[in-house]
Design an enzyme around this catalytic site. Structure first.
Site, PDB file in Angstrom:
ATOM      1  N   HIS A  98     -77.413  44.081  27.484  1.00 50.05           N
ATOM      2  CA  HIS A  98     -76.811  45.294  28.040  1.00 50.05           C
ATOM      3  C   HIS A  98     -77.487  45.695  29.359  1.00 50.05           C
ATOM      4  CE1 HIS A  98     -73.553  47.816  26.917  1.00 50.05           C
ATOM      5  NE2 HIS A  98     -74.220  48.859  26.480  1.00 50.05           N
ATOM      6  N   ASP A 100     -72.632  44.303  32.259  1.00 50.71           N
ATOM      7  CA  ASP A 100     -72.512  43.191  31.309  1.00 50.71           C
ATOM      8  C   ASP A 100     -71.087  43.133  30.764  1.00 50.71           C
ATOM      9  OD1 ASP A 100     -72.765  44.507  28.196  1.00 50.71           O
ATOM     10  OD2 ASP A 100     -73.488  45.741  29.848  1.00 50.71           O
ATOM     11  N   ASN A 144     -68.297  51.363  27.249  1.00 48.16           N
ATOM     12  CA  ASN A 144     -68.489  52.812  27.357  1.00 48.16           C
ATOM     13  C   ASN A 144     -69.042  53.259  28.705  1.00 48.16           C
ATOM     14  OD1 ASN A 144     -67.451  53.360  24.809  1.00 48.16           O
ATOM     15  ND2 ASN A 144     -69.422  53.008  23.823  1.00 48.16           N
TER      16      ASN A 144
END
Length: 187
Positions: free
Chosen positions: A21, A92, A113
């Site tokens: 991430h 990512d 998100n």
């Protein structure tokens, strides 16, 4: 001099440092290291300024955590009075094989998100993003553990080269435009 905000997404804190991430932060760190500049703490993140030919790149590592990245990006876009076309988000992507790049000038958040929050804060999905593939080799329901996990040794060995290619794509975007960068670095 043309100025760009290069927003490299990740999560702050040592527990996230080498996770999938945080590939955005890894790209940011490499750009700053290559240019011999350090990050400074500032509002909503750490910032380094890198000059590449006739461009000034404001490299932002938001401190808002991934899911609120848009807050930091909106603040810096407004503060620096930058047009939307001078924003590039590095992030990512699970849907892309490890190390592959995909640049787009607009698109959906694809369930990410961080991108969802950016679209919400900017009021549009029409901003450039460079997606860095982290693969999707995880069992159903373990997506969060996968993105918050470290790269396996065989991928870690390849990371410096892959991150270098992402840095080159960012520079191409700034110097030659999105179309050139997409033609030369996607896939």
């Amino acid at each position: 001099m043309k100025r760009f905000l290069i927003a490299c997404l990740g999560n702050i804190g040592p527990e996230y440092a080498d996770t999938r991430h945080n590939i955005g932060f890894m790209v940011a760190d490499r750009m700053a290291a290559d240019a011999g500049v350090a990050f400074s703490s500032c509002r909503y993140g750490d910032m380094a300024t890198v000059k590449v030919k006739n461009c000034e790149l404001l490299i932002l590592k938001p401190s808002t955590f991934m899911n609120l990245s848009g807050v930091a990006i909106r603040y810096w876009m407004n503060k620096e009075k930058l047009p939307l076309e001078n924003l590039l988000v590095v992030v990512d992507d699970l849907a892309i094989p490890f190390g592959q790049l995909r640049m787009r000038t607009r698109g959906s958040d694809a369930g990410h998100n961080g991108l969802k929050n950016i679209a919400s804060e900017l009021g549009t999905q029409n901003y450039a993003r460079l997606r860095f593939g982290v693969g999707n080799d995880f069992a159903r329901g373990s997506q969060i553990d996968f993105v918050l996990g470290s790269f396996p040794p065989e991928e870690k060995k390849l990371l410096p080269e892959k991150i270098g290619r992402a840095v080159d794509a960012v520079k191409a975007f700034c110097l030659s435009g999105a179309a050139f960068a997409m033609n030369h670095y996607n896939g």
